[in-house]
Design a protein around this motif. Sequence first.
Motif, PDB file in Angstrom:
ATOM      1  N   GLY A 166      64.414  59.661  -1.575  1.00 35.77           N
ATOM      2  CA  GLY A 166      63.102  60.158  -1.173  1.00 35.77           C
ATOM      3  C   GLY A 166      62.627  59.515   0.119  1.00 35.77           C
ATOM      4  N   LEU A 167      62.652  58.171   0.161  1.00 38.60           N
ATOM      5  CA  LEU A 167      62.169  57.439   1.338  1.00 38.60           C
ATOM      6  C   LEU A 167      62.897  56.108   1.425  1.00 38.60           C
ATOM      7  N   GLY A 168      63.502  55.839   2.575  1.00 46.49           N
ATOM      8  CA  GLY A 168      64.205  54.570   2.763  1.00 46.49           C
ATOM      9  C   GLY A 168      65.542  54.570   2.060  1.00 46.49           C
ATOM     10  N   GLY A 169      65.699  53.679   1.076  1.00 46.45           N
ATOM     11  CA  GLY A 169      66.960  53.564   0.358  1.00 46.45           C
ATOM     12  C   GLY A 169      66.916  52.426  -0.637  1.00 46.45           C
ATOM     13  N   LYS A 170      66.746  51.223  -0.124  1.00 45.76           N
ATOM     14  CA  LYS A 170      66.805  50.009  -0.949  1.00 45.76           C
ATOM     15  C   LYS A 170      65.836  50.052  -2.125  1.00 45.76           C
ATOM     16  N   PHE A 171      64.589  50.456  -1.859  1.00 44.74           N
ATOM     17  CA  PHE A 171      63.568  50.452  -2.915  1.00 44.74           C
ATOM     18  C   PHE A 171      63.222  51.855  -3.413  1.00 44.74           C
ATOM     19  N   ASP A 172      64.056  52.837  -3.070  1.00 40.10           N
ATOM     20  CA  ASP A 172      63.792  54.199  -3.530  1.00 40.10           C
ATOM     21  C   ASP A 172      64.119  54.311  -5.022  1.00 40.10           C
ATOM     22  N   ALA A 173      63.383  55.159  -5.716  1.00 37.63           N
ATOM     23  CA  ALA A 173      63.574  55.297  -7.168  1.00 37.63           C
ATOM     24  C   ALA A 173      64.980  55.769  -7.534  1.00 37.63           C
ATOM     25  N   THR A 174      65.630  56.505  -6.646  1.00 36.73           N
ATOM     26  CA  THR A 174      66.991  56.960  -6.949  1.00 36.73           C
ATOM     27  C   THR A 174      67.988  55.800  -6.921  1.00 36.73           C
ATOM     28  N   ASN A 175      67.591  54.659  -6.357  1.00 34.73           N
ATOM     29  CA  ASN A 175      68.525  53.545  -6.186  1.00 34.73           C
ATOM     30  C   ASN A 175      68.695  52.693  -7.443  1.00 34.73           C
ATOM     31  N   VAL A 176      68.223  53.195  -8.577  1.00 38.89           N
ATOM     32  CA  VAL A 176      68.517  52.518  -9.854  1.00 38.89           C
ATOM     33  C   VAL A 176      69.972  52.766 -10.254  1.00 38.89           C
ATOM     34  N   VAL A 177      70.611  53.722  -9.587  1.00 36.04           N
ATOM     35  CA  VAL A 177      72.031  53.991  -9.856  1.00 36.04           C
ATOM     36  C   VAL A 177      72.847  52.802  -9.349  1.00 36.04           C
ATOM     37  N   GLN A 178      73.512  52.125 -10.254  1.00 34.37           N
ATOM     38  CA  GLN A 178      74.257  50.904  -9.897  1.00 34.37           C
ATOM     39  C   GLN A 178      75.690  51.184  -9.464  1.00 34.37           C
ATOM     40  N   ALA A 179      76.250  52.288  -9.925  1.00 35.49           N
ATOM     41  CA  ALA A 179      77.663  52.552  -9.612  1.00 35.49           C
ATOM     42  C   ALA A 179      77.888  54.026  -9.272  1.00 35.49           C
ATOM     43  N   PRO A 180      77.374  54.469  -8.105  1.00 39.25           N
ATOM     44  CA  PRO A 180      77.659  55.851  -7.697  1.00 39.25           C
ATOM     45  C   PRO A 180      79.154  56.013  -7.399  1.00 39.25           C
ATOM     46  N   ILE A 181      79.615  57.223  -7.323  1.00 33.83           N
ATOM     47  CA  ILE A 181      81.020  57.478  -6.974  1.00 33.83           C
ATOM     48  C   ILE A 181      81.210  57.299  -5.470  1.00 33.83           C
ATOM     49  N   VAL A 182      80.226  57.747  -4.684  1.00 34.58           N
ATOM     50  CA  VAL A 182      80.296  57.643  -3.224  1.00 34.58           C
ATOM     51  C   VAL A 182      78.877  57.726  -2.662  1.00 34.58           C
ATOM     52  N   CYS A 183      78.657  57.052  -1.522  1.00 30.40           N
ATOM     53  CA  CYS A 183      77.340  57.062  -0.855  1.00 30.40           C
ATOM     54  C   CYS A 183      77.477  57.659   0.543  1.00 30.40           C
ATOM     55  N   GLY A 184      76.408  58.230   1.040  1.00 25.42           N
ATOM     56  CA  GLY A 184      76.395  58.773   2.396  1.00 25.42           C
ATOM     57  C   GLY A 184      75.112  58.426   3.124  1.00 25.42           C
ATOM     58  N   ILE A 185      75.231  58.197   4.429  1.00 22.40           N
ATOM     59  CA  ILE A 185      74.049  57.997   5.289  1.00 22.40           C
ATOM     60  C   ILE A 185      74.111  59.045   6.397  1.00 22.40           C
ATOM     61  N   SER A 186      73.147  59.958   6.414  1.00 24.54           N
ATOM     62  CA  SER A 186      73.095  60.979   7.465  1.00 24.54           C
ATOM     63  C   SER A 186      72.503  60.368   8.738  1.00 24.54           C
ATOM     64  N   SER A 187      72.227  61.200   9.736  1.00 26.48           N
ATOM     65  CA  SER A 187      71.739  60.713  11.035  1.00 26.48           C
ATOM     66  C   SER A 187      70.478  59.871  10.880  1.00 26.48           C
ATOM     67  N   LEU A 188      70.434  58.764  11.613  1.00 25.36           N
ATOM     68  CA  LEU A 188      69.271  57.878  11.579  1.00 25.36           C
ATOM     69  C   LEU A 188      68.427  58.077  12.829  1.00 25.36           C
ATOM     70  N   GLY A 189      67.126  57.951  12.668  1.00 24.19           N
ATOM     71  CA  GLY A 189      66.198  58.087  13.792  1.00 24.19           C
ATOM     72  C   GLY A 189      64.889  57.431  13.426  1.00 24.19           C
ATOM     73  N   TYR A 190      63.887  57.659  14.270  1.00 26.57           N
ATOM     74  CA  TYR A 190      62.589  57.011  14.062  1.00 26.57           C
ATOM     75  C   TYR A 190      61.696  57.897  13.199  1.00 26.57           C
ATOM     76  N   ASP A 191      61.473  57.465  11.964  1.00 21.91           N
ATOM     77  CA  ASP A 191      60.582  58.178  11.054  1.00 21.91           C
ATOM     78  C   ASP A 191      60.135  57.201   9.970  1.00 21.91           C
ATOM     79  N   HIS A 192      58.931  57.376   9.477  1.00 25.17           N
ATOM     80  CA  HIS A 192      58.359  56.489   8.444  1.00 25.17           C
ATOM     81  C   HIS A 192      58.402  55.023   8.897  1.00 25.17           C
ATOM     82  N   MET A 193      58.192  54.802  10.214  1.00 23.52           N
ATOM     83  CA  MET A 193      58.269  53.425  10.729  1.00 23.52           C
ATOM     84  C   MET A 193      57.198  52.535  10.113  1.00 23.52           C
ATOM     85  N   GLU A 194      56.111  53.175   9.645  1.00 27.83           N
ATOM     86  CA  GLU A 194      55.029  52.389   9.048  1.00 27.83           C
ATOM     87  C   GLU A 194      55.498  51.687   7.785  1.00 27.83           C
ATOM     88  N   ILE A 195      56.599  52.159   7.194  1.00 30.52           N
ATOM     89  CA  ILE A 195      57.137  51.563   5.973  1.00 30.52           C
ATOM     90  C   ILE A 195      58.489  50.905   6.220  1.00 30.52           C
TER      91      ILE A 195
END
Length: 539
Positions: A166-195
């Motif tokens: 949803g937002l970020g990664g480390k503290f996102d609610a979806t990150n309760v998954v401890q053992a995903p099969i694979v992870c992906g990071i799409s393009s990074l840019g400037y957004d939600h800088m306030e957080i």
Amino acid sequence: MEEGGDGCQKHSITPYEEALDALSSLITKRSRADKSNKGDRFDILFDYMKILDLEEPISQMKVIHVAGTKGKGSTCVFAESILRNCGFHTGLFTSPHLIDVRERFRLDGVDICEEKFLAYFWWCYDRLKENTNEDVPMPTYFRFLALLAFKIFAAEQVDVAILEVGLGGKFDATNVVQAPIVCGISSLGYDHMEILGNTLGEIAGEKAGIFKHGVPAFTVPQPDEAMHVLEEKASQLGANLRVAPPLVADLLNGVKLGLEGEHQYLNAGLAVALCSTWLQRTGHLEATYLEQTSSLPAQFIKGLTAASLQGRAQIVPDTHIDIENPGDLVFYLDGAHSPESMEVCSGWFSLAIKEDSQQPLNYQPQDNSISSHEFIQRHPGKRSRKNSAQILLFNCMSVRDPQLLLPRLMKTCASHGVHFKKALFVPNTSLYYRVGSHASPPTDSQVDLSWQFNLQGVWENLMQGSKGDAKSTDADWEEVKDDTALPTKICENSAVFSSLPLAIKWLRDTVQRNQSIRFQVLVTGSLHLVGDVLKLVKK
């Protein structure tokens, strides 16, 4: 309808609306920019998992987890479509929704039905209500939706759960998954800088929070600053990070990607890498990574070309105006809300309207929502000779910087020879603290339009500075002077309306007055605005 005590008819609430009201009660009134949102008691999510008996099901789930600034939703949609076409039972969790909250939960490519949604919703909501207290209060809105997604996917026994952060990664609610099969990071840019932080490095650090020890991870080509942080975090966590190359168009055998825009080849390449690795790690593919140098499996091609996502590079002709040619008011919708995505969106719009100028006069859509190439290829007959006028319909969240968004939009369009006749600024109809169309928006007199006036001021200054460059070749048009659709504040190049329905009425009235002109309206700046327009135009 029910009759109230005063004899007036009252709207009787449906079971679905009742659930949406309960969901709305979980929305906190504070701004997302509130610093205390960052990692706010992340560990409490594990308490909720216990309450909902989700610990074991989540640990068994075969998850593809995707974070990023731009393209994470598209990557997830491509991945879901690929694996569904490979014959797997898929679950997809994305955000935000545009029209209905059920869009966030897709089973086998289809939004969850109302009956199932209600059953799973109340099962989770009631259990949490019974077992929460002062120390473990009810989860906030997005956390509840993530927990609900886990419940749905566990109960429906999906083969693969594809989760968009949803937002970020480390503290996102979806990150309760401890053992995903694979992870992906799409393009990074400037957004939600306030957080997330003010530099690409800080933002990359937050996104890399989804990396897990021993779990393969993929990203797309990134700016050096971001790539360095991703590699460092992957190394620290013992995650094997690789760069997925953009998809080569020739591999699609002459068919187009289901999602439009050159940038989608980046997202498609990432999706191919994620799916190939998922197949390999779950014992369905021998190759450790499908090197897409020579060919793609037919199921991959079908998945990539059949993928669909509302509100991204979407064209919707307005069929509500009673004139001979319904193609005379066309909405081009894209939820771009970062400087980089604004540039991509502007390029797409500029090319799409040039294709639209070839669109036949007798075009009658079966479904008033299509892609660019379908829009111009469906009827290759008689061509339009109408002049066109481009209108911008815009809003963005107040945490965004219009000084970064609007100049990028204007300059990119101008570089393609596209100049807006008028920019319309409106508040969103959706209320950030309410879910569902039955939630009454504030009346015009209650709406604070100071942010829209600010946006208008930025636009007028930009227009004054670019006067020398704009060479309008299109026909002049008559503006509506009808009192019922007058804007709150009108300037030479722009107007502020107190509500979106008023702006749509003004556009429809303007089309009626100018039947020799095709009006092409770019709707952008906010996915919420795009959703609100879709609700009105598709009703």
